[in-house]
Design a protein around this motif. Structure first.
Motif: not given
Lengths: 414, 110
Positions: A154-156, A183-184, A237-241
């Motif tokens: 939930n970052g940019d 949200l971050d 599943v898209f991972v954006f961490i």
């Protein structure tokens, strides 16, 4: 023997390219080594680039990176291809070896290795990568037209990429670890996202497992408050961490923190003289194109200073083919008493008619050499014979004419 | 220069192929794919004696890609006498680069 560069930059992201621009513009022989044919690093994989100052009308990541690269080329930066697998930073000339079998040599190395997407490290993630698990929306969004996907993070990056995915997928469900509404990412993106009808939200949750037979079929979500597990059917599943630094090949070669990030000071110097670190792989507060570019400029400028110090020291002080003793005098224009003191030394040296040489260094500009020879007072004079420091006098009170004469008498006129 | 397959001729070409075949699944929008493309071209020249190389643009051809169980690119698929024998995807993205592809080719050649 192959060419020895002044400045070899590993990684052609914005940090490396900015170092290239500054380095080649300062007339250093400069090369950028990258594993990819297209420069730009991670910045090339994002379509939306709305926060690089001065570029806001539809600038894309690849677009702006091409400008960076062309800019560097225009000043003479060389571009080399290769994946670095081994480095040797122990000597004054650094060696960099690639998987492709090439070895490059340089007096200074700027490390700009960048970062790679961080994984969630759950069951099924590695097995189903490229089969529904993705870390690159622009690469893979097309596969999910009319399908359902989840976004983790939930970052940019997560929120912006999720909005991009809504142009393709039927539904995009964002899995957020925080309480509802938190949200971050930046506020502008958060507001936009909250209004997007194609985005769905699952709060207080993490992904525990990704499952599917050959292709992704579902994720298992865990509510972090209740511990409850639920299945959610999905095709992707898209991972954006966030990211992890790409520094495996640097372990044991330069200082890394416990998470593997390069440790550098505000001049981008690592713990190894002549090795600098810039960009996302460095311990820093904000990882953006603009901060990477700033790092690159600082590193190249610091490197230029380092090289000129090195050259002075090597040619004028340490060169053993020069049989004459050399006095290395540390002064500073800001320290008034040091000016007179060194002038007096200059006079004495002149009277020796060339039997002794004098090299003057501005201590604040030649910090590296000052540190190397543990200079703690300005002025300080150090006598070198056959490339070795053999004696010194520290402080204006002690650098008297008779003391200097004594120093020369004892050590020189044997 | 690698021949580009289309969704019309993909299945026929592969099922009628003899020996080792490698297909580069890519899309012009995929930056990592395009970055690796010159290396794949070079590989196809260097190894033309051990395998036949094709490229397949997944843009507009998603169904065919998904039939091959590809849902992320870049992906490199290997076929032996028309049968799929290996898929490389994550290894490439995990930065092992062309070394992983070359290693797989060598492994399948023996």
């Amino acid at each position: 023997m192959s060419k020895i560069y002044d400045l070899l930059i590993i990684g052609a992201g914005p940090g490396g390219l900015a170092a290239g621009i500054y380095g080649s513009r300062a007339k250093l022989s400069t090369a950028v080594l990258d594993k990819n044919a297209e420069p730009g690093g991670q910045a090339s994989t994002t379509d939306e680039m709305e926060n690089y100052p001065g570029f806001y009308n539809g600038t894309t990541g690849p677009g702006i990176m091409k400008e960076f690269a062309d800019h560097a080329k225009s000043f003479g930066t060389e571009f080399l291809r290769g994946t670095v697998d081994e480095v040797d930073f122990t000597g004054p000339v650094k060696k960099v070896h690639t998987q492709q079998g090439d070895t490059y040599e340089s007096k200074v190395v700027v490390l700009s290795p960048g970062a790679t997407p961080r994984k969630i490290n759950v069951k099924g993630e590695a097995e189903l990568r490229g089969k529904g698990v993705s870390y690159c929306a622009t690469c893979d969004a097309d596969f999910f037209v009319d399908l359902d996907v989840v976004v983790v993070g939930n970052g940019d990056a997560a929120i912006e990429e999720a909005m991009y995915l809504t142009k393709f997928a039927e539904t995009v469900t964002i899995i957020v670890i925080h309480e509802e509404g938190n949200l971050d990412c930046n506020k502008a993106s958060a507001e936009k996202a909250m209004k997007n009808p194609k985005l769905k939200w699952v709060w207080n949750s993490t992904v525990e497992e990704i499952a599917g037979d050959e292709l992704v079929e579902k994720v298992v979500l865990k509510n972090i408050n209740t511990g409850e597990l639920t299945d959610l059917e999905t095709n992707g599943v898209f991972v954006f961490i966030g990211t992890e630094p790409h520094t495996d090949f640097l372990k044991g070669k330069v200082e890394l923190d416990d998470r593997g990030y390069l440790v550098a000071n505000d001049m981008m110097e690592t713990n190894v003289p002549g090795v600098y670190a810039v960009g996302d792989a460095r311990v820093k507060y904000l990882r953006q194109v603009v901060t990477a570019a700033a790092d690159g400029a600082i590193a190249a400028s610091a490197a230029e200073k380092y090289l000129s110090e090195l050259e002075t020291l090597q040619n004028d002080v340490l060169d053993v083919s020069n049989k004459k003793p050399v006095i290395l005098a540390f002064w500073a224009p800001q320290v008034e008493e040091s000016i007179d003191s060194i002038a007096a030394v200059d006079k004495i040296v002149e009277e020796k008619n060339g039997a002794v040489e004098l090299v003057k260094l501005d201590t604040y500009r030649a910090k590296k050499t000052a540190t190397q020879y543990k200079v703690t007072q300005i002025p300080t004079i150090i006598l070198f014979k056959d490339g070795k420091d053999v004696a010194r006098i520290e402080g204006v009170k002690n650098i008297t004419s008779s003391a200097v004469e004594n120093l020369l008498k004892e050590s020189v006129e044997v | 220069m690698m021949e580009h397959l289309t969704k019309e001729n993909f299945e026929d070409t592969i099922s009628n192929s003899k020996g080792l075949v490698m297909v580069d699944f890519f899309s012009p929008k995929c930056v990592p794919c395009m970055a690796l493309m010159p290396d794949v071209e070079k590989l196809s020249d260097d190894k033309s004696d051990v395998a036949t190389f094709y490229a397949f643009d997944t843009t507009g051809n998603m169904r065919m890609a998904m039939k091959q169980k590809v849902m992320g690119i870049p992906a490199y698929l290997f076929y032996k006498d028309g049968e799929k024998v290996a898929t490389l995807g994550k290894e490439i993205l995990e930065d092992k680069g062309m070394a992983a592809v070359t290693a797989k080719l060598d492994e399948l050649t023996v």
